[in-house]
Scaffold this active site. Structure first.
Site, PDB file in Angstrom:
ATOM      1  N   GLU A  34       4.675  -6.193   1.546  1.00 36.15           N
ATOM      2  CA  GLU A  34       4.150  -6.697   0.272  1.00 36.15           C
ATOM      3  C   GLU A  34       3.850  -5.551  -0.683  1.00 36.15           C
ATOM      4  O   GLU A  34       2.697  -5.269  -0.975  1.00 36.15           O
ATOM      5  CB  GLU A  34       2.847  -7.464   0.522  1.00 36.15           C
ATOM      6  CG  GLU A  34       2.984  -8.631   1.463  1.00 36.15           C
ATOM      7  CD  GLU A  34       1.629  -9.091   1.987  1.00 36.15           C
ATOM      8  OE1 GLU A  34       0.609  -8.399   1.767  1.00 36.15           O
ATOM      9  OE2 GLU A  34       1.598 -10.141   2.626  1.00 36.15           O
ATOM     10  N   PRO A  35       4.876  -4.879  -1.154  1.00 35.12           N
ATOM     11  CA  PRO A  35       4.619  -3.777  -2.083  1.00 35.12           C
ATOM     12  C   PRO A  35       4.226  -4.291  -3.464  1.00 35.12           C
ATOM     13  O   PRO A  35       4.818  -5.261  -3.958  1.00 35.12           O
ATOM     14  CB  PRO A  35       5.984  -3.074  -2.150  1.00 35.12           C
ATOM     15  CG  PRO A  35       6.972  -4.174  -1.889  1.00 35.12           C
ATOM     16  CD  PRO A  35       6.306  -5.111  -0.917  1.00 35.12           C
ATOM     17  N   TYR A  42     -11.251   3.840 -10.743  1.00 36.24           N
ATOM     18  CA  TYR A  42     -10.884   4.456  -9.452  1.00 36.24           C
ATOM     19  C   TYR A  42     -10.816   5.974  -9.518  1.00 36.24           C
ATOM     20  O   TYR A  42     -10.346   6.599  -8.580  1.00 36.24           O
ATOM     21  CB  TYR A  42      -9.489   3.997  -9.029  1.00 36.24           C
ATOM     22  CG  TYR A  42      -9.275   2.519  -8.866  1.00 36.24           C
ATOM     23  CD1 TYR A  42      -9.978   1.791  -7.912  1.00 36.24           C
ATOM     24  CD2 TYR A  42      -8.318   1.857  -9.640  1.00 36.24           C
ATOM     25  CE1 TYR A  42      -9.732   0.437  -7.747  1.00 36.24           C
ATOM     26  CE2 TYR A  42      -8.084   0.497  -9.472  1.00 36.24           C
ATOM     27  CZ  TYR A  42      -8.796  -0.208  -8.530  1.00 36.24           C
ATOM     28  OH  TYR A  42      -8.546  -1.536  -8.366  1.00 36.24           O
ATOM     29  N   GLY A  80       0.786  -1.228   0.000  1.00 37.21           N
ATOM     30  CA  GLY A  80       0.000   0.000   0.000  1.00 37.21           C
ATOM     31  C   GLY A  80       0.817   1.277   0.000  1.00 37.21           C
ATOM     32  O   GLY A  80       0.274   2.362   0.207  1.00 37.21           O
ATOM     33  N   CYS A 117     -16.580   1.844 -27.085  1.00 39.68           N
ATOM     34  CA  CYS A 117     -17.930   2.398 -27.116  1.00 39.68           C
ATOM     35  C   CYS A 117     -18.518   2.447 -25.713  1.00 39.68           C
ATOM     36  O   CYS A 117     -19.416   1.683 -25.350  1.00 39.68           O
ATOM     37  CB  CYS A 117     -18.787   1.620 -28.102  1.00 39.68           C
ATOM     38  SG  CYS A 117     -18.250   1.966 -29.777  1.00 39.68           S
TER      39      CYS A 117
HETATM   40  C1  LIG Z   1      -2.834  -5.943  -3.516  1.00 37.90           C
HETATM   41  C2  LIG Z   1      -2.128  -6.384  -2.308  1.00 37.90           C
HETATM   42  C3  LIG Z   1      -0.925  -5.791  -1.930  1.00 37.90           C
HETATM   43  C4  LIG Z   1      -0.258  -4.672  -2.703  1.00 37.90           C
HETATM   44  O1  LIG Z   1      -0.954  -3.473  -2.719  1.00 37.90           O
HETATM   45  P1  LIG Z   1      -0.245  -2.190  -3.387  1.00 37.90           P
HETATM   46  O2  LIG Z   1      -1.187  -1.075  -3.138  1.00 37.90           O
HETATM   47  O3  LIG Z   1      -0.088  -2.477  -4.840  1.00 37.90           O
HETATM   48  O4  LIG Z   1       1.072  -2.020  -2.707  1.00 37.90           O
HETATM   49  C5  LIG Z   1      -0.289  -6.291  -0.803  1.00 37.90           C
HETATM   50  N1  LIG Z   1      -0.817  -7.295  -0.066  1.00 37.90           N
HETATM   51  C6  LIG Z   1      -1.993  -7.879  -0.404  1.00 37.90           C
HETATM   52  C7  LIG Z   1      -2.511  -8.977   0.423  1.00 37.90           C
HETATM   53  C8  LIG Z   1      -2.686  -7.442  -1.523  1.00 37.90           C
HETATM   54  O5  LIG Z   1      -3.855  -8.021  -1.846  1.00 37.90           O
END
Ligand SMILES: *Cc1c(COP(=O)(O)O)cnc(C)c1O
Length: 410
Positions: free
Chosen positions: A268-269, A311, A227, A337
């Site tokens: 987890e980027p 979004y 995130g 379209c």
């Molecule tokens: C999508 C996701 C992320 C990555 O989110 P980003 O906004 O792209 O960094 C990390 N962990 C999990 C479990 C996700 O589903």
């Protein structure tokens, strides 16, 4: 992307040449940008033992995956197919997290058989895990810390109404399942959403997770998800990962003292690693005046890059064919379209028929969210490594659209 002598280059490659060679529209990714982002994040968290797991749903081309493996990353996957792509890209199974939501237990069993590390987010699934495997399969548990983090409700995943995670108010229930089956709860996880810029909110979530962790003596790690926000506009804000990293390290080291044992952390980027590395290049088919605006109609649309419509995401657009053209407002619209505007009355260098526009930040959730709507094929993908452009996915054709259709003889 660099401008020298009237020509834009990406990773040392002339961008207009890319369109000549590979056609339009085309997604292009720059390896050096991915590596820069990886190293920046890695350095930001140097104060604590950590693992970086690329959340590959952002962009799963196997060449991108193996590049990330080579620079030291692990993988976070959300489906069995992502897991298989990770294995194909050469990841060791124990370097792959499997973080599904609302899948069947048989999928989880398959992930176990493949050797991936589990991250589960509901109590019935933990029960089934205990019933079937006892404590023999280590598991990480996804907690919902109930905070509103991230850009907006559509991309926020840790709030009270979110479908993700086990509520932090149900930690007692997790403890009960653990005791009942002797589950090996190896980690606690949270992923509260995309585009978190506020360090305080992130740390608030982390604090909640660490406190929940006090109920589990078996923990070896905490996973704080992804995130991290990147800039989308010139002068846009972004997550200050260095500040976050140093404050989080302090918080975690205090927690280690409290627990009396050490642990490592995972991140987890997705977007952070690949968003800025990617561009979608498209050609202008039509320039049209209306009483409301001047449209530049391009040979792509919401079928290839849906984030602006889905979004309301801002994607910066550069007319790479006319770097020094007089600036005036244009609305950039797709060829689908549907109303698929990418930009409305945005100041850009003069656009002429045939010009090539570059859509920035197209590396994450670009081609992955692409469809065949209007029976349009998906674009090609090109990967630039060490100054050389490689085709890593060919453009789809009519045959591809027909491949899964069954033609009846009736
Ligand atoms: C999508 C996701 C992320 C990555 O989110 P980003 O906004 O792209 O960094 C990390 N962990 C999990 C479990 C996700 O589903």
């Amino acid at each position: 992307m660099t401008l020298t002598d009237n020509r834009f280059t990406l990773g040392g490659v002339d961008m207009l040449r890319l369109v000549e060679e590979f056609g339009s529209p085309v997604y292009v990714y720059d390896a050096a940008t991915i590596e820069r982002q990886y190293k920046r994040l890695d350095a930001a968290f140097a104060g604590i033992e950590h693992e970086i797991k690329y959340a590959c749903k952002a962009l799963t081309n196997v060449n991108i995956l193996s590049f990330i493996r080579r620079i030291g990353g692990g993988l976070d996957t959300v489906s069995l197919n992502e897991l298989h792509l990770g294995l194909k890209a050469g990841f060791e199974p124990n370097n792959i997290f499997y973080t599904p939501n609302n899948v069947s237990f048989s999928e989880v069993q398959e992930a176990i058989a493949l050797g991936a590390r589990l991250n589960l987010d509901n109590l019935p699934m933990l029960e089934k895990l205990g019933q079937t495997y006892g404590g023999s399969v280590p598991v990480c548990v996804r907690i919902n810390p109930h905070i509103m983090a991230g850009g907006n409700e559509k991309i926020s995943t840790g709030h009270i109404n979110s479908k993700f995670g086990i509520s932090m108010t149900q930690v007692d229930a997790i403890v009960r399942v653990q005791e009942k089956y002797g589950l090996d709860i190896a980690g606690l996880h949270m992923h509260t959403g995309s585009e978190i810029v506020d360090t305080d909110i992130f740390l608030q979530g982390a604090q909640i997770l660490l406190e929940a962790g006090r109920r589990f003596k078996t923990l070896r790690f905490f996973d704080f998800g992804g995130g991290f926000k990147v800039p989308y506009k010139p002068d846009d804000n972004e997550t200050n990962v260095e500040e976050l990293g140093s404050r989080l390290a302090v918080l975690c080291h205090e927690e280690m003292k409290h627990r009396g044992n050490s642990f490592y952390v995972c991140f987890e980027p997705g977007k952070y690693l690949v968003s800025e590395a990617g561009m979608l290049l498209a050609r202008v088919n039509v320039v049209k005046q209306t009483p409301a605006t001047t449209f530049a109609g391009v040979d792509t649309g919401l079928n290839h890059l849906i984030r602006p419509m889905f979004y309301k995401a801002y994607h910066h657009i550069t007319n790479i064919s006319n770097p020094h053209g007089a600036v005036r407002p244009y609305s950039v619209a797709g060829y689908i379209c549907e109303t698929d505007n990418f930009a409305w009355d945005r100041e850009m260098a003069e656009i002429r028929e045939g010009d090539v526009l570059a859509f920035h930040n197209a590396g994450a959730y670009g081609i992955m969210m692409a469809s065949n709507y209007n029976s349009r094929p998906r674009p090609a993908e090109v990967f630039i490594v060490n100054g050389k452009a490689h085709l890593i996915r060919r453009r789809e054709t009519l045959d591809d659209l027909l491949r899964t259709q069954i033609l009846l003889d009736i």
